[in-house]
Design a protein around this motif. Structure first.
Motif, PDB file in Angstrom:
ATOM      1  N   ASN A 110       0.827  -1.210   0.000  1.00 32.03           N
ATOM      2  CA  ASN A 110       0.000   0.000   0.000  1.00 32.03           C
ATOM      3  C   ASN A 110       0.862   1.261   0.000  1.00 32.03           C
ATOM      4  O   ASN A 110       0.521   2.262  -0.633  1.00 32.03           O
ATOM      5  CB  ASN A 110      -0.920   0.010   1.213  1.00 32.03           C
ATOM      6  N   ARG A 111       1.983   1.202   0.706  1.00 33.17           N
ATOM      7  CA  ARG A 111       2.821   2.392   0.843  1.00 33.17           C
ATOM      8  C   ARG A 111       3.682   2.621  -0.404  1.00 33.17           C
ATOM      9  O   ARG A 111       3.743   3.729  -0.936  1.00 33.17           O
ATOM     10  CB  ARG A 111       3.727   2.252   2.071  1.00 33.17           C
ATOM     11  N   TYR A 112       4.361   1.555  -0.847  1.00 33.06           N
ATOM     12  CA  TYR A 112       5.221   1.647  -2.028  1.00 33.06           C
ATOM     13  C   TYR A 112       4.923   0.464  -2.957  1.00 33.06           C
ATOM     14  O   TYR A 112       5.627  -0.548  -2.932  1.00 33.06           O
ATOM     15  CB  TYR A 112       6.702   1.631  -1.637  1.00 33.06           C
ATOM     16  N   PRO A 113       3.872   0.560  -3.755  1.00 39.27           N
ATOM     17  CA  PRO A 113       3.505  -0.561  -4.635  1.00 39.27           C
ATOM     18  C   PRO A 113       4.549  -0.837  -5.699  1.00 39.27           C
ATOM     19  O   PRO A 113       5.193   0.084  -6.210  1.00 39.27           O
ATOM     20  CB  PRO A 113       2.184  -0.100  -5.252  1.00 39.27           C
ATOM     21  N   ALA A 114       4.708  -2.101  -6.020  1.00 39.14           N
ATOM     22  CA  ALA A 114       5.670  -2.519  -7.039  1.00 39.14           C
ATOM     23  C   ALA A 114       5.042  -2.441  -8.429  1.00 39.14           C
ATOM     24  O   ALA A 114       3.819  -2.437  -8.586  1.00 39.14           O
ATOM     25  CB  ALA A 114       6.145  -3.940  -6.760  1.00 39.14           C
ATOM     26  N   SER A 115       5.903  -2.418  -9.437  1.00 38.66           N
ATOM     27  CA  SER A 115       5.481  -2.457 -10.839  1.00 38.66           C
ATOM     28  C   SER A 115       6.305  -3.514 -11.566  1.00 38.66           C
ATOM     29  O   SER A 115       7.453  -3.776 -11.198  1.00 38.66           O
ATOM     30  CB  SER A 115       5.694  -1.098 -11.511  1.00 38.66           C
ATOM     31  N   PHE A 116       5.701  -4.090 -12.600  1.00 39.19           N
ATOM     32  CA  PHE A 116       6.437  -4.981 -13.492  1.00 39.19           C
ATOM     33  C   PHE A 116       6.641  -4.245 -14.808  1.00 39.19           C
ATOM     34  O   PHE A 116       5.681  -3.827 -15.453  1.00 39.19           O
ATOM     35  CB  PHE A 116       5.672  -6.283 -13.735  1.00 39.19           C
ATOM     36  N   VAL A 117       7.914  -4.055 -15.170  1.00 38.53           N
ATOM     37  CA  VAL A 117       8.255  -3.372 -16.415  1.00 38.53           C
ATOM     38  C   VAL A 117       8.860  -4.408 -17.362  1.00 38.53           C
ATOM     39  O   VAL A 117       9.919  -4.983 -17.082  1.00 38.53           O
ATOM     40  CB  VAL A 117       9.247  -2.226 -16.171  1.00 38.53           C
ATOM     41  N   ALA A 118       8.190  -4.662 -18.479  1.00 39.67           N
ATOM     42  CA  ALA A 118       8.603  -5.711 -19.414  1.00 39.67           C
ATOM     43  C   ALA A 118       9.495  -5.152 -20.501  1.00 39.67           C
ATOM     44  O   ALA A 118       9.211  -4.090 -21.065  1.00 39.67           O
ATOM     45  CB  ALA A 118       7.374  -6.359 -20.033  1.00 39.67           C
ATOM     46  N   TYR A 119      10.591  -5.872 -20.803  1.00 39.88           N
ATOM     47  CA  TYR A 119      11.438  -5.441 -21.912  1.00 39.88           C
ATOM     48  C   TYR A 119      11.666  -6.530 -22.946  1.00 39.88           C
ATOM     49  O   TYR A 119      12.373  -6.320 -23.927  1.00 39.88           O
ATOM     50  CB  TYR A 119      12.776  -4.883 -21.437  1.00 39.88           C
ATOM     51  N   ASP A 120      11.065  -7.697 -22.769  1.00 39.94           N
ATOM     52  CA  ASP A 120      11.223  -8.742 -23.773  1.00 39.94           C
ATOM     53  C   ASP A 120      10.029  -9.680 -23.716  1.00 39.94           C
ATOM     54  O   ASP A 120       9.369  -9.813 -22.680  1.00 39.94           O
ATOM     55  CB  ASP A 120      12.510  -9.543 -23.531  1.00 39.94           C
ATOM     56  N   CYS A 121       9.763 -10.314 -24.857  1.00 47.84           N
ATOM     57  CA  CYS A 121       8.676 -11.292 -24.970  1.00 47.84           C
ATOM     58  C   CYS A 121       9.278 -12.581 -25.526  1.00 47.84           C
ATOM     59  O   CYS A 121       9.894 -12.572 -26.595  1.00 47.84           O
ATOM     60  CB  CYS A 121       7.581 -10.770 -25.898  1.00 47.84           C
ATOM     61  N   LEU A 122       9.088 -13.672 -24.800  1.00 47.41           N
ATOM     62  CA  LEU A 122       9.698 -14.957 -25.173  1.00 47.41           C
ATOM     63  C   LEU A 122       8.681 -15.956 -25.709  1.00 47.41           C
ATOM     64  O   LEU A 122       9.067 -16.996 -26.263  1.00 47.41           O
ATOM     65  CB  LEU A 122      10.401 -15.566 -23.952  1.00 47.41           C
ATOM     66  N   TYR A 123       7.403 -15.633 -25.555  1.00 48.27           N
ATOM     67  CA  TYR A 123       6.341 -16.582 -25.920  1.00 48.27           C
ATOM     68  C   TYR A 123       5.062 -15.783 -26.138  1.00 48.27           C
ATOM     69  O   TYR A 123       4.722 -14.912 -25.333  1.00 48.27           O
ATOM     70  CB  TYR A 123       6.164 -17.570 -24.767  1.00 48.27           C
ATOM     71  N   TYR A 124       4.369 -16.064 -27.250  1.00 46.99           N
ATOM     72  CA  TYR A 124       3.127 -15.345 -27.525  1.00 46.99           C
ATOM     73  C   TYR A 124       2.210 -16.205 -28.390  1.00 46.99           C
ATOM     74  O   TYR A 124       2.685 -16.848 -29.332  1.00 46.99           O
ATOM     75  CB  TYR A 124       3.417 -14.013 -28.232  1.00 46.99           C
ATOM     76  N   GLU A 125       0.953 -16.240 -28.028  1.00 49.12           N
ATOM     77  CA  GLU A 125      -0.064 -16.996 -28.769  1.00 49.12           C
ATOM     78  C   GLU A 125       0.338 -18.454 -28.984  1.00 49.12           C
ATOM     79  O   GLU A 125       0.219 -19.005 -30.070  1.00 49.12           O
ATOM     80  CB  GLU A 125      -0.351 -16.326 -30.122  1.00 49.12           C
ATOM     81  N   GLY A 126       0.844 -19.082 -27.911  1.00 43.94           N
ATOM     82  CA  GLY A 126       1.167 -20.499 -27.966  1.00 43.94           C
ATOM     83  C   GLY A 126       2.466 -20.850 -28.657  1.00 43.94           C
ATOM     84  O   GLY A 126       2.737 -22.031 -28.910  1.00 43.94           O
ATOM     85  N   LYS A 127       3.314 -19.844 -28.937  1.00 43.04           N
ATOM     86  CA  LYS A 127       4.537 -20.108 -29.691  1.00 43.04           C
ATOM     87  C   LYS A 127       5.743 -19.455 -29.015  1.00 43.04           C
ATOM     88  O   LYS A 127       5.710 -18.283 -28.664  1.00 43.04           O
ATOM     89  CB  LYS A 127       4.384 -19.560 -31.112  1.00 43.04           C
ATOM     90  N   GLU A 128       6.817 -20.240 -28.854  1.00 42.71           N
ATOM     91  CA  GLU A 128       8.052 -19.680 -28.319  1.00 42.71           C
ATOM     92  C   GLU A 128       8.744 -18.840 -29.390  1.00 42.71           C
ATOM     93  O   GLU A 128       8.885 -19.265 -30.538  1.00 42.71           O
ATOM     94  CB  GLU A 128       8.996 -20.791 -27.858  1.00 42.71           C
ATOM     95  N   ILE A 129       9.211 -17.639 -29.002  1.00 43.71           N
ATOM     96  CA  ILE A 129       9.826 -16.726 -29.964  1.00 43.71           C
ATOM     97  C   ILE A 129      11.205 -16.251 -29.504  1.00 43.71           C
ATOM     98  O   ILE A 129      11.714 -15.249 -29.999  1.00 43.71           O
ATOM     99  CB  ILE A 129       8.914 -15.507 -30.241  1.00 43.71           C
TER     100      ILE A 129
END
Length: 308
Positions: A110-129
């Protein structure tokens, strides 16, 4: 093997630190002072794992709904960060990773919420990329996001101008810049020279083997590193070490060194953990003004060698 279902992605690693440079064949993005994180997401759930493949969501409950923001099943590589005064704060993040009480975790979220910052995609729509060139993976990363929020965002990058971005990071006292070859492939678990870093402040990981109480609530940690399977004594770190850090250490009473290092006769030996020491880099290949930065629960001591 389906990496989404296996849930055993071993992140690709940055090879080395270099002086900032410009190159049209490279892209550059800010280096965030956080914790490496692999996110397994679909339209129903989220699973966050650190470099040791340990689950993180129970310590970052504010991220439990980010699955609602993706367009399809995906595996994303990125960074968990906690913002404080407008910049990533590693100390707050490290404190969160050590909490186990649900009430304290929720208070911190509540005081200092975390964030997830994405810089890469390894898998999408059922396929490893992973073996698709980086700039193409960046396009898949954009496709995987239905929306961005303060808790869930995409890391921005610029082409060619690494020196300019580093100067911005330096002026704003951010950690630095990551440079990546634009056509680089993603080799899981490998340390690739296609990814390097320019850091304002350098850092290195060491093994905490014990501590010494120096009086007046001042402590020094006893540090080590492995070389050829043997633990070597690497000195002490005092600045930044608090009584709270000492409370997280578990005494063993066993000196881990083959020869007791001089000046450590009164050391309290502890179960080994990994810590990060931050310092001002210089041309003598030594640490200047070293500061203890935090315990790294995502790295095992055996990984910390003179070759790493």
């Amino acid at each position: 093997m389906d990496i989404f279902n296996e849930r055993k992605v071993d992140p690709m690693l940055i090879a080395e630190m270099k002086e900032p440079f410009n190159n049209p064949k490279w892209i550059y993005e800010l280096k965030l002072d956080g914790c490496r994180c692999i996110a397994y997401l679909d339209r129903k759930s989220v699973d966050l794992r650190n470099k040791r493949n340990l689950k993180l969501l129970q310590r970052f409950p504010e991220l439990k709904d980010i699955f609602k923001l993706v367009t399809d099943r995906c595996v994303l590589d990125g960074e968990l960060v906690v913002m404080k005064n407008g910049v990533p704060d590693f100390y707050e993040l490290q404190r969160r990773t050590l909490l186990s009480d649900p009430f304290k975790i929720q208070m911190a979220a509540n005081r200092y919420p975390a964030s997830f910052v994405a810089y890469d995609c390894l898998y999408y729509e059922g396929k490893e990329i992973a073996l698709t060139p980086l700039l193409e993976r960046k396009e898949f990363l954009k496709k995987s996001f239905g929306a961005e929020t303060a808790r869930f965002a995409i890391s921005r990058y610029i082409p060619e101008n690494g020196i300019g971005l580093y100067n911005v990071a330096d002026q704003r006292e951010l950690e630095g810049v990551v440079a990546k070859r634009a056509d680089s492939l993603y080799f899981m678990g490998k340390r690739s020279k296609d990814w390097i870093k320019f850091k304002r402040m350098a850092d290195e990981e060491y093994i905490v083997t014990g501590y010494i109480y120096k009086g007046k609530n001042i402590y020094s940690l006893v540090l080590g590193r492995y070389r050829n399977g043997r633990l070597l004594y690497k000195g002490h770190i005092t600045v930044g070490v608090s009584a709270g850090v000492i409370k997280t250490l578990v005494p063993t009473g066993i000196n881990p060194f083959s020869i007791l290092p001089k000046g450590n006769e009164n050391a309290i030996w502890v179960a080994h953990q990994v810590c990060t020491v931050e310092y001002m880099p210089n041309t003598k290949n030594s640490m200047r003004q070293p500061v203890f930065k935090g315990i790294r629960a995502d790295i095992v001591p055996e990984e910390i060698t003179e070759d790493s």
